[in-house]
Design a protein around this motif. Structure first.
Motif, PDB file in Angstrom:
ATOM      1  N   LYS A 258      -2.525  -2.600  15.842  1.00 12.35           N
ATOM      2  CA  LYS A 258      -3.009  -3.911  15.435  1.00 12.35           C
ATOM      3  C   LYS A 258      -1.967  -4.569  14.519  1.00 12.35           C
ATOM      4  O   LYS A 258      -1.258  -3.902  13.770  1.00 12.35           O
ATOM      5  CB  LYS A 258      -4.336  -3.773  14.684  1.00 12.35           C
ATOM      6  N   GLN A 259      -1.896  -5.902  14.596  1.00 11.83           N
ATOM      7  CA  GLN A 259      -0.872  -6.624  13.851  1.00 11.83           C
ATOM      8  C   GLN A 259      -1.530  -7.561  12.837  1.00 11.83           C
ATOM      9  O   GLN A 259      -2.397  -8.361  13.186  1.00 11.83           O
ATOM     10  CB  GLN A 259       0.019  -7.407  14.819  1.00 11.83           C
ATOM     11  N   LEU A 260      -1.113  -7.418  11.567  1.00 14.89           N
ATOM     12  CA  LEU A 260      -1.674  -8.183  10.464  1.00 14.89           C
ATOM     13  C   LEU A 260      -0.606  -9.122   9.899  1.00 14.89           C
ATOM     14  O   LEU A 260       0.576  -8.770   9.855  1.00 14.89           O
ATOM     15  CB  LEU A 260      -2.171  -7.246   9.364  1.00 14.89           C
ATOM     16  N   ASP A 261      -1.048 -10.276   9.447  1.00 16.67           N
ATOM     17  CA  ASP A 261      -0.133 -11.249   8.851  1.00 16.67           C
ATOM     18  C   ASP A 261      -0.265 -11.240   7.335  1.00 16.67           C
ATOM     19  O   ASP A 261      -1.382 -11.271   6.797  1.00 16.67           O
ATOM     20  CB  ASP A 261      -0.448 -12.670   9.363  1.00 16.67           C
ATOM     21  N   TYR A 262       0.863 -11.204   6.642  1.00 15.71           N
ATOM     22  CA  TYR A 262       0.861 -11.212   5.183  1.00 15.71           C
ATOM     23  C   TYR A 262       2.261 -11.558   4.700  1.00 15.71           C
ATOM     24  O   TYR A 262       3.253 -11.169   5.304  1.00 15.71           O
ATOM     25  CB  TYR A 262       0.440  -9.840   4.622  1.00 15.71           C
ATOM     26  N   TRP A 263       2.375 -12.319   3.633  1.00 18.44           N
ATOM     27  CA  TRP A 263       3.660 -12.520   2.950  1.00 18.44           C
ATOM     28  C   TRP A 263       4.811 -12.957   3.864  1.00 18.44           C
ATOM     29  O   TRP A 263       5.957 -12.594   3.641  1.00 18.44           O
ATOM     30  CB  TRP A 263       4.093 -11.212   2.290  1.00 18.44           C
ATOM     31  N   GLY A 264       4.514 -13.635   4.891  1.00 19.03           N
ATOM     32  CA  GLY A 264       5.589 -14.015   5.807  1.00 19.03           C
ATOM     33  C   GLY A 264       5.981 -12.930   6.784  1.00 19.03           C
ATOM     34  O   GLY A 264       7.006 -13.038   7.468  1.00 19.03           O
ATOM     35  N   TYR A 265       5.192 -11.863   6.846  1.00 24.49           N
ATOM     36  CA  TYR A 265       5.464 -10.761   7.778  1.00 24.49           C
ATOM     37  C   TYR A 265       4.347 -10.662   8.811  1.00 24.49           C
ATOM     38  O   TYR A 265       3.203 -11.076   8.581  1.00 24.49           O
ATOM     39  CB  TYR A 265       5.584  -9.426   7.035  1.00 24.49           C
ATOM     40  N   HIS A 266       4.699 -10.090   9.932  1.00 20.69           N
ATOM     41  CA  HIS A 266       3.746  -9.796  11.001  1.00 20.69           C
ATOM     42  C   HIS A 266       3.782  -8.282  11.192  1.00 20.69           C
ATOM     43  O   HIS A 266       4.553  -7.756  12.003  1.00 20.69           O
ATOM     44  CB  HIS A 266       4.154 -10.531  12.283  1.00 20.69           C
ATOM     45  N   GLY A 267       2.986  -7.563  10.363  1.00 22.51           N
ATOM     46  CA  GLY A 267       3.097  -6.110  10.321  1.00 22.51           C
ATOM     47  C   GLY A 267       2.267  -5.410  11.370  1.00 22.51           C
ATOM     48  O   GLY A 267       1.109  -5.757  11.613  1.00 22.51           O
ATOM     49  N   GLU A 268       2.853  -4.408  11.988  1.00 24.21           N
ATOM     50  CA  GLU A 268       2.152  -3.600  12.986  1.00 24.21           C
ATOM     51  C   GLU A 268       1.723  -2.280  12.357  1.00 24.21           C
ATOM     52  O   GLU A 268       2.538  -1.560  11.772  1.00 24.21           O
ATOM     53  CB  GLU A 268       3.063  -3.330  14.182  1.00 24.21           C
ATOM     54  N   ILE A 269       0.444  -1.959  12.487  1.00 24.68           N
ATOM     55  CA  ILE A 269      -0.096  -0.732  11.892  1.00 24.68           C
ATOM     56  C   ILE A 269       0.381   0.476  12.686  1.00 24.68           C
ATOM     57  O   ILE A 269       0.139   0.573  13.897  1.00 24.68           O
ATOM     58  CB  ILE A 269      -1.634  -0.767  11.870  1.00 24.68           C
ATOM     59  N   ILE A 270       1.059   1.390  11.981  1.00 26.21           N
ATOM     60  CA  ILE A 270       1.505   2.623  12.645  1.00 26.21           C
ATOM     61  C   ILE A 270       0.719   3.838  12.168  1.00 26.21           C
ATOM     62  O   ILE A 270       0.786   4.905  12.785  1.00 26.21           O
ATOM     63  CB  ILE A 270       3.004   2.864  12.403  1.00 26.21           C
ATOM     64  N   GLY A 271      -0.031   3.701  11.062  1.00 23.37           N
ATOM     65  CA  GLY A 271      -0.785   4.839  10.535  1.00 23.37           C
ATOM     66  C   GLY A 271      -1.890   4.397   9.597  1.00 23.37           C
ATOM     67  O   GLY A 271      -1.824   3.320   8.995  1.00 23.37           O
ATOM     68  N   VAL A 272      -2.914   5.240   9.501  1.00 27.01           N
ATOM     69  CA  VAL A 272      -4.054   4.990   8.609  1.00 27.01           C
ATOM     70  C   VAL A 272      -4.210   6.192   7.687  1.00 27.01           C
ATOM     71  O   VAL A 272      -4.292   7.336   8.162  1.00 27.01           O
ATOM     72  CB  VAL A 272      -5.366   4.772   9.398  1.00 27.01           C
ATOM     73  N   VAL A 273      -4.216   5.955   6.372  1.00 22.90           N
ATOM     74  CA  VAL A 273      -4.403   7.041   5.405  1.00 22.90           C
ATOM     75  C   VAL A 273      -5.824   6.996   4.853  1.00 22.90           C
ATOM     76  O   VAL A 273      -6.493   5.960   4.880  1.00 22.90           O
ATOM     77  CB  VAL A 273      -3.386   6.949   4.242  1.00 22.90           C
ATOM     78  N   ASP A 274      -6.256   8.121   4.344  1.00 21.38           N
ATOM     79  CA  ASP A 274      -7.595   8.225   3.774  1.00 21.38           C
ATOM     80  C   ASP A 274      -7.655   7.456   2.444  1.00 21.38           C
ATOM     81  O   ASP A 274      -6.646   7.282   1.761  1.00 21.38           O
ATOM     82  CB  ASP A 274      -7.947   9.696   3.545  1.00 21.38           C
ATOM     83  N   ASN A 275      -8.860   6.995   2.095  1.00 27.60           N
ATOM     84  CA  ASN A 275      -9.045   6.353   0.786  1.00 27.60           C
ATOM     85  C   ASN A 275      -8.856   7.393  -0.318  1.00 27.60           C
ATOM     86  O   ASN A 275      -9.232   8.561  -0.165  1.00 27.60           O
ATOM     87  CB  ASN A 275     -10.448   5.766   0.672  1.00 27.60           C
ATOM     88  N   TYR A 276      -8.284   6.981  -1.433  1.00 30.90           N
ATOM     89  CA  TYR A 276      -8.197   7.855  -2.598  1.00 30.90           C
ATOM     90  C   TYR A 276      -8.503   7.040  -3.852  1.00 30.90           C
ATOM     91  O   TYR A 276      -8.389   5.810  -3.857  1.00 30.90           O
ATOM     92  CB  TYR A 276      -6.836   8.549  -2.691  1.00 30.90           C
ATOM     93  N   ILE A 277      -8.905   7.740  -4.891  1.00 31.17           N
ATOM     94  CA  ILE A 277      -9.341   7.077  -6.124  1.00 31.17           C
ATOM     95  C   ILE A 277      -8.111   6.770  -6.965  1.00 31.17           C
ATOM     96  O   ILE A 277      -7.540   7.665  -7.586  1.00 31.17           O
ATOM     97  CB  ILE A 277     -10.337   7.967  -6.904  1.00 31.17           C
ATOM     98  N   ALA A 278      -7.732   5.503  -6.997  1.00 29.47           N
ATOM     99  CA  ALA A 278      -6.537   5.120  -7.738  1.00 29.47           C
ATOM    100  C   ALA A 278      -6.858   4.322  -8.986  1.00 29.47           C
ATOM    101  O   ALA A 278      -6.080   4.309  -9.933  1.00 29.47           O
ATOM    102  CB  ALA A 278      -5.606   4.307  -6.835  1.00 29.47           C
ATOM    103  N   LYS A 279      -7.998   3.655  -8.993  1.00 29.81           N
ATOM    104  CA  LYS A 279      -8.332   2.772 -10.112  1.00 29.81           C
ATOM    105  C   LYS A 279      -9.329   3.406 -11.071  1.00 29.81           C
ATOM    106  O   LYS A 279      -9.741   2.767 -12.034  1.00 29.81           O
ATOM    107  CB  LYS A 279      -8.917   1.463  -9.581  1.00 29.81           C
ATOM    108  N   GLY A 280      -9.756   4.612 -10.816  1.00 30.11           N
ATOM    109  CA  GLY A 280     -10.773   5.233 -11.651  1.00 30.11           C
ATOM    110  C   GLY A 280     -12.116   5.214 -10.947  1.00 30.11           C
ATOM    111  O   GLY A 280     -12.258   4.709  -9.829  1.00 30.11           O
TER     112      GLY A 280
END
Length: 481
Positions: A258-280
């Motif tokens: 899948k391809q997402l648009d952000y920041w002037g980029y058209h990024g293609e998803i190559i991998g999905v990582v698990d959620n992790y607790i980063a903010k507490g």
């Protein structure tokens, strides 16, 4: 009434002097535990509020009992029947119910806070925080030029298992990153954006659920591959990874490709990582997009931290070797700064640990005050029933019957206070737990253990007085009957 007010005034003055002395003695310890800098001589102290509270306490404690007692029938009081009357006992029972109720609320709260903190300390965070060294990069643009060489040298050191780089380590999440709307067709979601190297996820032990990891550290963009978005802007192609939360936000069934648009980029998803607790634990999982570092001369989009996974053998020696290499080869013009990730991450819920300490202390104080009040009232009540005990004992009552007759009223009072306190404690505890995205289910243990503790303490205090009553001299208490 004036007599009662004066007596309470004297008691409050003595208590105030004692409290000031105890406060001065305990403040250093309190400041250490609660990480505060309180002082009795601080000019910002609200002494006017303190003395207003004391004045209200004197008036309520003096005027109310004075008016209350002055309305009783003098004949009943002089005959000694006042203390046994319904109106004479209601004040004592109300005080006990209130004291025990407050104590129960604090005790339940202390249990629940301890259980939530235990859950936080033992929960799988989604990454490895133990023996993980975070080394701060001070000059990211310059260090970036030789980061590959530096990482290879660090990996060769004894005691080092893995090395990775990122701009947003867990626990330091607030800085060194960006947030942006990420678009997919007509959908758009606010997303946290991370810059990472190919070695970040393996080093941190973050699980890749689908697809594959990055194979490079630099953001490789093919200038020949572009697309135009709905606004007419030209977007460049690159490769990205996302977390499970972002996949869920967009509702992707098959996110790879899948391809997402952000920041002037058209990024293609190559991998999905698990959620992790980063903010507490206060915040839930957040949508995250990961991309490689930007290849330019600025600090923006470069690694700010090197994550070094240690094997735990000769930690001091390994850190010394890293420091020597860092200060001679990498950044000799800057001091070597490092932290352990587990210690840094612990700061995210340090305030909850301080709250636990405070509530535990207050619970102990409240229970102590309640037991003092119970001891005084129980002692007075049992002494007033010496003649009754003597008569019942003479008429053949067993010791078990006598003890039961003396303690049953106090058990009922304790039960009433618990029935009032537990719904209040349940409501307050639920409100506190609502602030956590990762939380325990409301446990039943505190609501079982607290009544057991309170009833055992009540029985112990009353039994001490009841056993004393069983040893009284029958002749001394019955010679006028």
């Amino acid at each position: 009434v004036l007599q009662f007010v004066f007596e309470v005034f004297v008691q409050c003055v003595v208590s105030l002097v004692m409290s000031l002395a105890l406060s001065e003695i305990l403040l250093p310890w309190f400041n250490t535990v609660m990480v505060t800098e309180l002082s009795l001589l601080n000019p910002y102290n609200k002494w006017s509020v303190a003395f207003l509270i004391i004045s209200i306490l004197i008036l309520v404690s003096g005027i109310f009992p004075g008016l209350y007692l002055s309305n009783f029938n003098p004949v009943k009081v002089l005959k000694g029947n006042f203390s046994r009357s319904k109106s004479g006992n209601v004040l004592k029972k109300t005080m006990l119910v209130t004291q025990f109720g407050i104590s129960a609320i604090f005790l339940i709260a202390a249990f629940i806070i301890k259980m939530q903190l235990s859950y936080m300390n033992n929960k799988n965070l989604g990454f490895q925080k133990d023996q993980m060294l975070m080394v701060r990069i001070n000059n990211s643009a310059k260090t970036w030029e030789k980061i590959d060489t530096y990482k290879q040298e660090l990996k060769k050191m004894k005691g080092v298992e893995a090395v990775g780089t990122t701009n947003r380590p867990p626990g330091l999440y607030a800085g060194n990153g960006a947030n942006s709307n990420v678009d997919y067709k007509e959908l758009s979601h606010q997303t946290d954006i991370h810059f990472v190297g190919a070695d970040y996820f393996p080093t941190m032990g973050i699980k890749i659920l689908e697809g594959k990891n990055f194979t490079q550290d630099k953001n490789i963009v093919d200038p020949e591959k572009t697309t135009v978005d709905s606004d007419g802007d030209t977007l460049q192609f690159n490769q990205i990874m996302v977390n499970k939360k972002l996949v869920d936000n967009f509702g992707f069934k098959d996110p790879i490709g899948k391809q997402l648009d952000y920041w002037g980029y058209h990024g293609e998803i190559i991998g999905v990582v698990d959620n992790y607790i980063a903010k507490g634990f206060d915040e839930g999982a957040y949508g995250a997009l990961y991309l490689n570092y930007l290849e330019d001369e600025s600090d923006w989009g470069k690694p700010f931290h090197v994550m070094v996974k240690l094997n735990g053998e000769d930690m001091d020696g390994t850190i010394a070797s890293i420091e020597k290499f860092w200060t001679t080869a990498i950044e000799p013009e800057y001091p070597f700064k490092y932290e352990f990730l587990d210690q840094n991450f612990a700061q995210l819920f340090a305030k909850h640990k301080r709250l636990e300490s405070l509530v535990t202390i207050l619970s102990g104080i409240m229970i102590f005050i309640s037991l003092l009040g119970l001891f005084a009232i129980a002692s007075h009540s049992v002494q007033q029933r010496y003649k009754e005990v003597a008569i019942r004992k003479t008429l053949g009552a067993s010791e078990r019957q006598l003890v039961y007759g003396l303690i049953k009223d106090f058990i009922i009072i304790t039960a009433i206070s618990l029935l009032i306190a537990m719904p209040i404690a349940l409501f307050l505890s639920n409100k506190w737990l609502e602030d956590f995205a990762y939380r325990i289910e409301m446990p039943m243990v505190p609501f079982i253990l607290t009544p057991v503790v309170m009833i055992i303490l009540t029985i112990a205090i009353i039994m001490a007085q009841a056993l004393k009553a069983l040893k009284l001299d029958l002749v001394a208490h019955l010679k006028y009957e």
